[in-house]
Design a protein around this motif. Structure first.
Motif, short mmCIF file in Angstrom:
data_model
loop_
_atom_site.label_atom_id
_atom_site.label_comp_id
_atom_site.label_asym_id
_atom_site.label_seq_id
_atom_site.Cartn_x
_atom_site.Cartn_y
_atom_site.Cartn_z
N GLU A 135 1.06 -1.37 0.03
CA GLU A 135 -0.09 -0.30 0.08
C GLU A 135 0.92 1.15 0.01
O GLU A 135 0.62 2.39 -0.89
N TYR A 190 2.47 1.51 -3.57
CA TYR A 190 1.23 2.00 -4.37
C TYR A 190 1.08 3.54 -4.22
O TYR A 190 1.06 4.30 -5.17
N LYS A 205 1.87 6.08 -7.47
CA LYS A 205 0.34 5.83 -8.18
C LYS A 205 0.64 7.06 -9.26
O LYS A 205 -0.15 7.23 -10.16
N VAL A 207 3.43 5.51 -12.39
CA VAL A 207 3.40 3.90 -12.31
C VAL A 207 4.70 3.29 -13.06
O VAL A 207 4.69 3.40 -14.21
N TYR A 265 4.18 -2.65 -13.20
CA TYR A 265 3.16 -2.85 -12.22
C TYR A 265 2.02 -2.04 -12.78
O TYR A 265 0.93 -1.90 -12.13
N GLU A 278 -1.56 -4.02 -12.41
CA GLU A 278 -1.77 -4.01 -10.95
C GLU A 278 -2.57 -2.75 -10.59
O GLU A 278 -3.22 -2.57 -9.75
N PHE A 279 -1.68 -1.61 -10.90
CA PHE A 279 -2.05 -0.27 -10.31
C PHE A 279 -3.57 -0.01 -11.10
O PHE A 279 -4.25 0.77 -10.52
#
Length: 197
Positions: free
Chosen positions: A41, A44, A48, A51, A55, A58-59
């Protein structure tokens, strides 16, 4: 064949200790998973904005799930009689037209019973209705499509049957300003042009 179950043998004097050790292992694994989740988390949230290419999928999935859950939360609040202001995020009564904190117009339409209703007075709205026919409040509906308005007219029925139909059905009134058919006999405003009838 040998039984590989570490808890095998009810007569095993160490069964209690084995059970405690297995429980402790499960608790340890659960804690490790919680730490992995916290790291993920944090990663992320820190990334974010930019990115990492490995990934991206997944993001994107996390963003989609978060947005869906946010919309579900808003719907749950709405079904409980609360609408969230899109400007300041304050909770307001579903009966309100304006936010009680910032004064922003609330974008909702009451539809607690599944019927599209006016956000001011609660009267049912027809698809394409631009203004409430009772209180004159503008709706979030879009205008009817031209094809819908240009539907072919039905052939006129013989005079005898038209008279008998007219006796059994209420007269349909039209807006004196735009000619739109008025569905409700208690309409004060035209649902199409918003003018007072």
């Amino acid at each position: 064949m040998r039984n590989n179950n570490v808890n095998a043998g009810l007569n095993n004097p160490a069964a209690g200790e084995i059970s405690d050790l297995q429980r402790q292992m499960q608790e340890g694994n659960a804690r490790v998973n919680a730490i992995y989740n916290a790291i993920g988390e944090k990663y992320y949230n820190a990334n974010k904005g930019s990115v990492p290419s490995e990934y991206e999928a997944e993001f994107a999935e996390i963003s989609q799930i978060n947005e869906s859950n946010h919309n579900r939360l808003l719907r749950i609040k709405f079904l409980n009689g609360v609408v969230v202001c899109t400007k300041c995020q304050a909770d307001n009564s579903v009966e309100s037209t304006f936010c009680s904190v910032c004064g922003e117009k609330l974008p909702h339409v009451r539809e607690l019973d599944g019927v599209n209703r006016c956000s001011r007075c609660g009267k049912p709205l027809s698809p394409g209705q631009l203004f409430c026919g009772v209180c004159g409040c503008p709706t979030a509906n879009k205008p009817r499509q031209a094809a819908e308005e240009e539907a072919p007219a039905e052939e006129a029925a013989p005079a005898e049957s038209a008279a008998s139909v007219a006796e059994s059905t209420p007269a349909v009134s039209k807006c004196p300003h735009c000619g739109a058919v008025l569905d409700a006999s208690d309409a004060v405003f035209c649902p199409e042009c918003g003018e007072r009838i």
